[in-house]
Design a protein around this motif. Structure first.
Motif, short mmCIF file in Angstrom:
data_model
loop_
_atom_site.label_atom_id
_atom_site.label_comp_id
_atom_site.label_asym_id
_atom_site.label_seq_id
_atom_site.Cartn_x
_atom_site.Cartn_y
_atom_site.Cartn_z
N GLY A 18 0.83 -1.21 0.00
CA GLY A 18 0.00 0.00 0.00
C GLY A 18 0.85 1.25 0.00
O GLY A 18 0.59 2.20 -0.74
N MET A 19 1.90 1.24 0.81
CA MET A 19 2.75 2.43 0.87
C MET A 19 3.49 2.63 -0.44
O MET A 19 3.76 3.77 -0.85
CB MET A 19 3.71 2.32 2.04
N THR A 22 1.10 4.43 -2.73
CA THR A 22 0.95 5.85 -2.44
C THR A 22 2.21 6.64 -2.81
O THR A 22 2.11 7.75 -3.30
CB THR A 22 0.61 6.09 -0.97
N ILE A 23 3.39 6.03 -2.61
CA ILE A 23 4.60 6.82 -2.91
C ILE A 23 4.75 6.97 -4.42
O ILE A 23 5.26 7.99 -4.89
CB ILE A 23 5.86 6.17 -2.27
N HIS A 25 2.25 7.44 -6.43
CA HIS A 25 1.39 8.57 -6.76
C HIS A 25 1.99 9.87 -6.26
O HIS A 25 1.77 10.93 -6.86
CB HIS A 25 0.00 8.37 -6.14
N PHE A 26 2.74 9.78 -5.14
CA PHE A 26 3.37 10.99 -4.59
C PHE A 26 4.31 11.60 -5.62
O PHE A 26 4.34 12.81 -5.82
CB PHE A 26 4.13 10.62 -3.32
N PHE A 27 5.09 10.73 -6.29
CA PHE A 27 6.04 11.28 -7.26
C PHE A 27 5.43 11.41 -8.65
O PHE A 27 6.04 12.00 -9.53
CB PHE A 27 7.30 10.42 -7.30
N GLY A 28 4.25 10.83 -8.86
CA GLY A 28 3.64 10.92 -10.17
C GLY A 28 3.09 12.31 -10.44
O GLY A 28 2.99 13.14 -9.54
N SER A 30 0.40 15.29 -11.19
CA SER A 30 -0.93 15.53 -10.65
C SER A 30 -1.87 15.92 -11.79
O SER A 30 -1.44 16.43 -12.81
CB SER A 30 -0.89 16.63 -9.60
N VAL D 38 1.68 16.91 0.93
CA VAL D 38 1.86 15.46 0.83
C VAL D 38 0.52 14.81 0.51
O VAL D 38 0.42 13.96 -0.39
CB VAL D 38 2.45 14.90 2.15
N PHE D 41 -0.23 15.55 -3.18
CA PHE D 41 0.58 14.79 -4.14
C PHE D 41 0.19 13.33 -4.16
O PHE D 41 0.11 12.71 -5.21
CB PHE D 41 2.06 14.94 -3.82
N ILE D 42 -0.07 12.76 -2.96
CA ILE D 42 -0.40 11.34 -2.93
C ILE D 42 -1.74 11.10 -3.60
O ILE D 42 -1.95 10.07 -4.22
CB ILE D 42 -0.37 10.83 -1.47
N ILE D 212 5.33 2.18 15.65
CA ILE D 212 3.88 1.95 15.71
C ILE D 212 3.29 2.62 16.96
O ILE D 212 2.25 3.27 16.92
CB ILE D 212 3.59 0.44 15.70
N PHE D 298 7.63 12.72 7.89
CA PHE D 298 7.12 12.48 6.54
C PHE D 298 6.54 11.08 6.43
O PHE D 298 5.48 10.88 5.82
CB PHE D 298 8.23 12.68 5.51
N VAL D 299 7.22 10.08 7.02
CA VAL D 299 6.70 8.72 6.96
C VAL D 299 5.34 8.65 7.65
O VAL D 299 4.41 7.98 7.18
CB VAL D 299 7.70 7.72 7.59
N TRP D 302 2.89 9.99 5.26
CA TRP D 302 2.76 9.02 4.18
C TRP D 302 1.81 7.91 4.62
O TRP D 302 0.88 7.52 3.89
CB TRP D 302 4.16 8.53 3.86
N ILE D 303 2.00 7.43 5.85
CA ILE D 303 1.13 6.37 6.36
C ILE D 303 -0.29 6.89 6.49
O ILE D 303 -1.25 6.17 6.23
CB ILE D 303 1.67 5.86 7.72
N TRP D 305 -1.96 8.76 4.59
CA TRP D 305 -2.72 8.71 3.35
C TRP D 305 -2.69 7.33 2.74
O TRP D 305 -3.04 7.15 1.59
CB TRP D 305 -2.21 9.77 2.39
N THR D 306 -2.20 6.33 3.50
CA THR D 306 -2.18 4.97 2.97
C THR D 306 -3.15 4.07 3.71
O THR D 306 -3.89 3.32 3.08
CB THR D 306 -0.76 4.39 3.10
N LEU D 307 -3.15 4.16 5.04
CA LEU D 307 -3.89 3.16 5.82
C LEU D 307 -5.21 3.73 6.33
O LEU D 307 -5.29 4.91 6.67
CB LEU D 307 -3.04 2.71 7.01
#
Lengths: 211, 111, 171, 341
Positions: A18-19, A22-23, A25-28, A30, D38, D41-42, D212, D298-299, D302-303, D305-307
């Motif tokens: 999953g990550m 998303t990453i 898309h982060f660099f893709g 917009s 972030v 972009f995501i 976590i 940042f991580v 990032w998480i 917008w993922t989980l």
């Protein structure tokens, strides 16, 4: 124990997958369009805003009749014989002054039905989609290019001509009636029958002429 | 200004801390005696334990007791934690049975 | 006039004021939050006594643990959250008499006694010494305290599971 | 070390105290903007682009100005003092904890020996301030959010402390400056820096558990139950507006940075440069430290917008039956590793 390790491994694997998504898309790139600065290209037949090329309009009311929400208002005044309104770009002769040609875009439902019946292709959609207003009455677009003074003058002229024509017609009617009377007198026929037949034919003729 | 303050306020020594702990202790006793809510009583007990801790640590700072005082205070804190956990479990059980935590109403054992 | 002096009076004022508010407040949640201020004040007094490790323990155990337990107890034992959390006060006269007597006697004893004060050097690293003591002279109490905590945890869990089992039977 | 703190000039204390404050404020402005970028972009968007010039850099400043102008609403039946006090207490708790973070090789707010322990103790006050805000608002969602948060933070404090303990077992010191100094140099396999994350396989596990737990402690997705916007209408913050709400926001971001910096100090060598002596010194060490901390932040984003968010029972299950046993087993294994090697 093995089960626990397996499920733990699956948990972490799925989180990392999953990550990864998303990453990427982060660099893709917009897909956002910076609207007022960048504008979308409007497709050819986009239904956006009605426009009337008033020079080509012959005042035939076809568009107003086609409109399902009655948002087109047309008033016409017949042209007097002393002016020649010219021809449209498609070659049709113009016979009416367009004293009023209003379209209420607040009522318009963008169905495009008014565009197709037009014999001279003078009503059509233009690619302009930014016409919001604070006052709803501002959304009624006036396409008639006649000034009020001109409108009054034209109306007066048309009324005069119509009155003249009416007079002429009355004159003609009177003459005809007189002639008919003479004939009647000459023929010496039963009056009721004759008059019935005469009037019947006359009205038929006038109907034909009108249509 | 500074001089005036210095004259009226004395450098805190052992006695100062002991007086603070004594007042804290009496406030805790007040809470335990005058309140009928079990949790309120528990809070009063915590105040009493804290006043005892201030005593221990003040003595460890100012006398030969040294770090032993802090050690005892540490054990007091540990016991306070255990006490709070068990006491609250008891309070919840009592509430579940009697639908009240007023100490005067919980009188089943009085016969 | 030193910073330490000002801080001492400030923190003892906070501690005693908060404790007094806790005892005399009618609302039990206000009492609990007042107790929090009192405990933080006590932790600050520990710092002034060079007991930094104990001050942190005080914060961690009392403020971060016991007080939250107490608040949970308050929330779970009042009839709904709109309940006023009012508590009754009884025996006001004898209780205040007793506690005032205790305070007067204690303060009298503390002030009049000639304590044998020894000027020991200000310790710089209490954690190391405390650790050495804990693993040396105090190893037995340390283990007993650990066992005590374990028993307390098991007891609390057993009691609360018993409670929920009873609830289920009731339903 | 305490006597040093008490006997120095008050002005010096103020200056020392101002440095972390400036760092927090600047970081909060940047992080709120960065969080939106972030997120944008995501999700294949651009995020804020208008305010300021390049990529809407002044967005957070505009938001701050807006929040200052807003009305400060206090509900009628709220407990006024507690309601007003809670946001400041929350910020004070996370701000006070910054005192023991070694920002650079030559700057630390207070070089006390109980560093990490002090940090954990002070941040435990956060929980109480959240309950305070939730209860004082006199709103059932606020109270639920506050209670959930208290349960969550008390639970996740256990694995956090256990994993911090694993590092303390290795270092033998609670002082974060000492902990950082022990990680300087590049000796592992000849080129890797001496960071604890590389030193010991069990410390890697410890870091995963720690990360976590700090996600849960700083209320980040997937553990953002206290303020879950979609179920609890932002939980304990529901009744807050204007500057008080901004204080909550600031405290949350400060907490996030604090725990990230703690993670960077404990596992990623703090202010040590990854290239040994190259690019080291007071300024560069500050740079490396903030870089590591902000990478962890940042991580976290990032998480976010993922989980998706966990349920309350899943949250407690993860903590009590997975993370806590794992972290204690891991503590024992790290200790064994230290004894053997």
């Amino acid at each position: 124990m093995v089960e626990a390790i397996k499920s733990g491994w699956i948990t972490f694997k799925s989180i990392f997958i999953g990550m990864g998504v998303t990453i990427r898309h982060f660099f893709g790139p917009s897909v956002t369009l910076q609207y007022p600065d960048e504008r979308p290209v409007i497709p050819d037949k986009a239904r956006t805003k009605l426009y009337v090329n008033i020079d080509d309009c012959i005042g035939c009311h076809l568009c107003a009749r086609a409109c399902p929400v009655n948002c087109i208002y047309i008033d016409t005044v017949p042209a007097t014989s002393d002016v020649d309104l010219g021809k449209t770009s498609t070659g049709n002769p113009k016979r009416f002054w367009l004293t009023r040609f209003d379209i209420d875009m607040a009522k318009c439902m963008y169905c495009d039905l008014c565009v197709h019946p037009c014999p001279t292709n003078c009503i059509y959609m233009v690619p302009d989609y930014e016409y919001s207003e604070f006052d709803r009455t501002n959304l009624i677009y006036h396409f008639s290019n006649l000034e009020p003074a001109m409108v009054a003058e034209v109306k007066e002229k048309a009324e005069k001509e119509a009155a003249e024509k009416q007079k002429q017609r009355e004159e003609m009617m009177r003459k005809k009636a007189e002639e008919a009377k003479k004939k009647q007198m000459e023929a010496k026929k039963p009056p009721q029958q004759n008059t019935d037949g005469e009037t019947g034919t006359k009205s038929d003729k006038s109907d034909n002429g009108d249509s | 200004m500074e001089l005036l303050l210095a004259q009226s306020v004395i450098e805190p020594g052992l006695t100062h801390f002991l007086v603070v702990s004594a007042i804290l202790f009496s406030l805790g006793v007040m809470a335990v005696l005058s309140r009928r809510n079990t949790i309120m009583v528990l809070m009063g007990v915590e105040l009493i334990l804290n006043s005892a801790n201030i005593n221990f640590i003040a003595f460890s700072r100012f006398t030969e007791l040294s770090l032993d005082g802090q050690m005892i205070a540490l054990f007091v804190i540990i016991i306070a934690a255990a006490e709070a956990a068990v006491a609250l479990a008891i309070v919840l059980n009592v509430y579940n049975r009697f639908k009240t935590i007023n100490l005067d109403d919980i009188s089943l054992l009085k016969g | 006039m030193e910073l330490t002096t000002i801080l001492f009076y400030l923190f003892s004022l906070i501690t005693l004021g908060a404790a007094a508010f806790m005892v005399f407040s009618k609302n039990i949640v206000h009492s609990a939050f007042a107790l929090m201020f009192a405990l933080i004040g006590v932790a600050a007094l520990y710092v002034l006594l060079y007991a930094d490790f104990l001050a942190a323990t005080q914060l961690l155990v009392y403020v971060g643990g016991i007080l939250i337990l107490i608040l949970f107890g308050v929330m779970l034992t009042s009839l709904g959250y709109t309940f006023n959390f009012k508590t009754v006060t009884v025996n006001l006269a004898p209780a205040s008499l007793l506690s005032a007597t205790a305070a007067v006697l204690l303060i009298f004893a503390f002030v009049t006694t000639d304590w044998k004060i020894s000027e020991i050097a200000e310790p710089t690293d209490t954690v190391y010494d405390l650790g050495m003591l804990l693993m040396g002279d105090y190893i037995l109490p340390f283990i007993v305290a650990g066992v005590l905590l374990l028993i307390a945890i098991i007891g609390a869990i057993l009691m609360s599971t018993h409670l929920s089992a009873e609830n289920r039977e009731g339903v | 070390m305490t006597q040093n703190l008490l006997h120095i000039n008050p002005i010096a204390i103020l200056v020392h105290a101002a440095i972390p404050l400036v760092i927090i404020l600047v970081y909060a402005l940047v992080a709120i903007w960065a969080e939106r970028k972030v997120a944008g972009f995501i999700q294949d968007r651009l995020g804020p682009m208008r305010v300021g010039g390049w990529h809407g850099w002044a967005q957070s400043i505009a938001d701050l100005l807006k929040l200052i102008q807003k009305e400060d609403i206090i509900p009628n039946d709220a407990s006024r003092f507690l309601f007003k006090f809670a946001p400041f207490m929350m910020f004070a708790a996370s701000y006070a904890a910054f005192a023991v973070i070694p920002f650079s090789s030559s700057y630390i707010g207070s070089n006390i020996n109980i560093g990490v322990f002090y940090l954990l103790a002070v941040t435990s006050v956060l929980t109480l301030s959240i309950i305070m805000a939730g209860w004082a608002s006199n709103n059932k969602w606020s109270l639920l959010g506050g209670m959930r948060s208290a349960a969550q933070m008390v639970s996740y404090e256990v694995p956090t402390i256990a994993t911090v303990l694993t590092v303390i077992v290795v270092t033998g010191s609670l002082n974060l400056m000492t902990v950082t100094e022990m990680q300087s140099g590049n000796d592992i396999l000849g080129f890797l820096p001496n960071w604890f994350i590389f030193q010991n396989p069990f410390l890697l596990v410890a870091f995963v558990i720690f990360f976590i737990s700090i996600l849960a402690e700083s209320h980040r997705v997937p553990f953002d139950l206290p303020e879950s916007e979609s179920e609890l209408v932002a939980g304990y913050q529901t009744e807050y507006s204007g500057m008080r709400w901004a204080m909550f926001m600031l405290a949350e971001y400060a907490d996030m940075l604090l725990l990230s910096l703690l993670g960077a100090t404990l596992f990623f060598g703090g202010w040590n440069s990854p290239f040994g002596d190259f690019m080291s010194g007071p300024f560069w060490s500050f740079f490396w430290f903030m870089l590591k901390g902000l990478l962890l932040v940042f991580v976290m984003m990032w998480i976010r917008w993922t989980l998706p968010r966990y349920r309350v029972d899943q949250l407690m299950h993860i903590c009590w039956s997975i993370l806590i046993p794992l972290s204690f087993i891991n503590l024992v294994l790290v200790a064994l590793w230290e004894v053997i090697f």
